[in-house]
Design an enzyme around this catalytic site. Structure first.
Site, mmCIF file in Angstrom:
data_model
loop_
_atom_site.group_PDB
_atom_site.id
_atom_site.type_symbol
_atom_site.label_atom_id
_atom_site.label_comp_id
_atom_site.label_asym_id
_atom_site.label_seq_id
_atom_site.Cartn_x
_atom_site.Cartn_y
_atom_site.Cartn_z
ATOM 1 N N ARG A 53 97.533 1.166 72.459
ATOM 2 C CA ARG A 53 96.085 1.361 72.419
ATOM 3 C C ARG A 53 95.581 2.089 73.656
ATOM 4 O O ARG A 53 94.531 1.778 74.206
ATOM 5 C CB ARG A 53 95.373 0.009 72.273
ATOM 6 N N CYS A 54 96.345 3.063 74.077
ATOM 7 C CA CYS A 54 96.063 3.812 75.306
ATOM 8 C C CYS A 54 95.657 5.235 74.948
ATOM 9 O O CYS A 54 96.021 5.750 73.884
ATOM 10 C CB CYS A 54 97.298 3.801 76.198
ATOM 11 N N GLY A 55 94.920 5.858 75.840
ATOM 12 C CA GLY A 55 94.585 7.259 75.620
ATOM 13 C C GLY A 55 95.806 8.165 75.584
ATOM 14 O O GLY A 55 95.760 9.265 75.042
ATOM 15 N N THR A 57 98.645 7.149 74.114
ATOM 16 C CA THR A 57 99.482 6.713 72.998
ATOM 17 C C THR A 57 99.969 7.864 72.114
ATOM 18 O O THR A 57 101.111 7.815 71.617
ATOM 19 C CB THR A 57 98.731 5.664 72.149
#
Length: 378
Positions: A53-55, A57
Site C-alpha cells: 500500500r505504498c506509493g 508499490t
C-alpha cells in the site's frame, strides 16, 4: 532485565557482522519453512523490502519484468515484505502474496514478513546495511527531493544513519556473495537494470569486478591457470596480426626473491615503511612481463594483450596489478641486470610493463568513474 536484553542484542549484532558472507544467513519462506541463502550461491540477487500500500508499490511490475528478462541468466529477486514504513504492508504473508499475484502476477520469491530496522530487525538486514550504508537520495529528482524533505522533518540527521529509509530499498548481490550496490526506492529502475545486466553476463561482470590488487595470498598460481591467462592474452586484437609482443611469465620464486633483495638494498627506507612488504612486485607470487619492439611501436597491441590477461585472471578468481615502477628500477639498476638476463629478451625488444598476478588477499572497492567525460554523438 534491560541490561541482559541489551547484552544479548549486542552479542547478536557482533555475531551478525562477523558472518563471513550472505550465505551464512537463513530466512523463512511464505509458508514458514527455513531457507538457507546458501541455496542461492552462484546467483545474482536483488534483495528488496516491499509493501502493498505504498506509493512505490507499482515497482512490483517493474521487478517482475526484470525477473522475467534475466531469471534464465541467473537473477533471483528475494522479496521481504515489511510493515515498518507507514504500516503499508498489513496482513499476513499469504494475503500479501495473493495481492501481488492478482495485481502484478509476480513469479519471483516472496519470503515471510520481517523487520529491517530496530531491535527486531532480521540479522540479514543488519549485515546488508553494514555492507552498504545509505548514500543519500538524488535531490535533483522530484521523488528524491520529496523523500529527503519528509525524512528530514522527522530526523534532521536521518542521512547519517545506515537504516533502511523506506519501502522498496534494494541490494544487488554478486554471484560470489558480495553486496555491490544499494538502491533507494527513488532510484531509476533503468539504472538498476543496467547493473543487473552487467552482473548476469559473465564477461561484463568480470570487467566490472576487476580491481588492482596489491595484497596477495602466499600461494603461487598454478601453471595451468597461467597458461590459460596467457592464451587469452595472445588472442587479443593485433593490427595486421603482427602480434608485436613477447611475453615472459616468471614462476621462479628465487628469481623474484633475489631481485627483491637488490630493491630492498636500494630502497631501504621505503621498505621499512611497509610492514607487509614481501617483494617488489606488490607482493605477488608470479609476474607476467610484456615486451615490445625496442625501436617503438606495438604499445597499443600490448595494452590490449594485457587487458585480456587481467580480465581472464579475474574470471579465474585471480587478482592482478599493472606495474611500471619495478620495470624502471630493473632497467636502470645495474645490480638488477641479472633479472633482465634471465628473461632472455631478444635484443630488438625491451621490457615494457609487468602484471603482478596471484590469489587476492583483499577486495578493494571500486573508485569513482567520471561518466561526464562520455558524450554520444548522434
Amino acid at each position: 532485565m534491560q541490561r541482559m536484553l541489551f547484552s544479548l542484542m549486542a552479542i547478536a549484532y557482533v555475531l551478525t557482522l562477523s558472518a563471513q558472507s550472505i550465505y551464512d544467513f537463513k530466512v523463512k519462506d511464505d509458508v514458514g519453512l527455513e531457507v538457507s541463502l546458501s541455496d542461492y550461491k552462484g546467483k545474482v540477487l536483488l534483495i528488496v523490502n516491499t509493501a502493498t500500500r505504498c506509493g512505490f508499490t507499482p515497482q512490483y511490475k517493474e521487478l517482475e519484468a526484470l525477473y522475467e528478462k534475466y531469471h534464465s541468466e541467473g537473477l533471483e529477486i528475494l522479496d521481504f515484505p515489511c510493515n515498518q514504513f507507514g504500516q503499508q504492508a498489513p496482513g499476513t504473508i499469504q494475503e500479501i502474496h495473493q495481492f501481488c499475484s492478482a495485481n502484478f502476477d509476480i513469479q519471483f520469491l516472496q519470503f515471510d514478513k520481517i523487520e529491517v530496522n530496530g531491535a527486531n530487525e532480521h540479522p540479514l538486514y543488519t549485515w546488508l546495511k553494514a555492507q552498504k550504508g545509505f548514500s543519500g537520495f538524488d535531490v535533483t529528482d522530484q521523488r528524491g527531493k520529496m523523500m529527503d524533505g519528509m525524512l528530514r522533518k522527522q530526523d534532521a540527521d536521518y542521512d547519517k544513519k545506515s537504516d533502511i529509509k523506506w519501502n522498496f530499498t534494494k541490494f544487488l548481490v554478486s554471484r560470489d556473495g558480495r553486496v555491490l550496490k544499494r538502491y533507494e526506492p527513488t532510484d531509476k529502475m533503468t539504472d538498476i537494470e543496467a547493473d543487473i545486466c552487467m552482473e548476469v553476463n559473465p564477461v561484463l561482470s568480470s570487467i566490472m569486478a576487476r580491481r588492482s590488487i596489491r595484497k596477495y595470498l602466499d600461494k603461487p598460481v598454478e601453471h595451468e591457470k597461467l597458461e590459460v591467462v596467457v592464451k587469452c592474452g595472445i588472442n587479443a586484437p593485433s593490427g595486421m596480426n603482427r602480434q608485436p609482443w613477447i611475453i615472459r611469465v616468471v614462476e621462479n620464486q628465487k628469481l623474484i626473491a633475489d631481485v627483491t633483495e637488490v630493491f630492498k638494498t636500494k630502497n631501504a627506507d621505503m621498505v621499512k615503511r611497509d610492514p607487509n612488504f614481501k617483494n617488489m612486485f606488490r607482493n605477488a607470487p608470479n609476474i607476467i612481463c610484456i615486451c615490445t619492439p625496442a625501436k617503438g611501436g606495438g604499445e597499443l597491441d600490448a595494452g590490449l594483450l594485457g587487458e585480456n590477461m587481467m580480465l581472464a585472471a579475474q574470471s579465474l578468481g585471480l587478482g592482478t596489478c599493472c606495474l611500471g615502477g619495478p620495470v624502471r628500477f630493473i632497467k636502470t639498476e645495474p645490480e638488477a641486470k641479472f633479472f633482465l638476463d634471465s628473461l632472455e629478451i631478444p635484443e630488438d625488444y625491451q621490457l615494457n610493463y609487468m602484471i603482478a598476478i596471484g590469489y587476492p588477499d583483499e577486495q578493494p572497492e571500486a573508485k569513482p568513474r567520471d561518466a561526464g567525460k562520455v558524450k554520444y554523438i548522434k
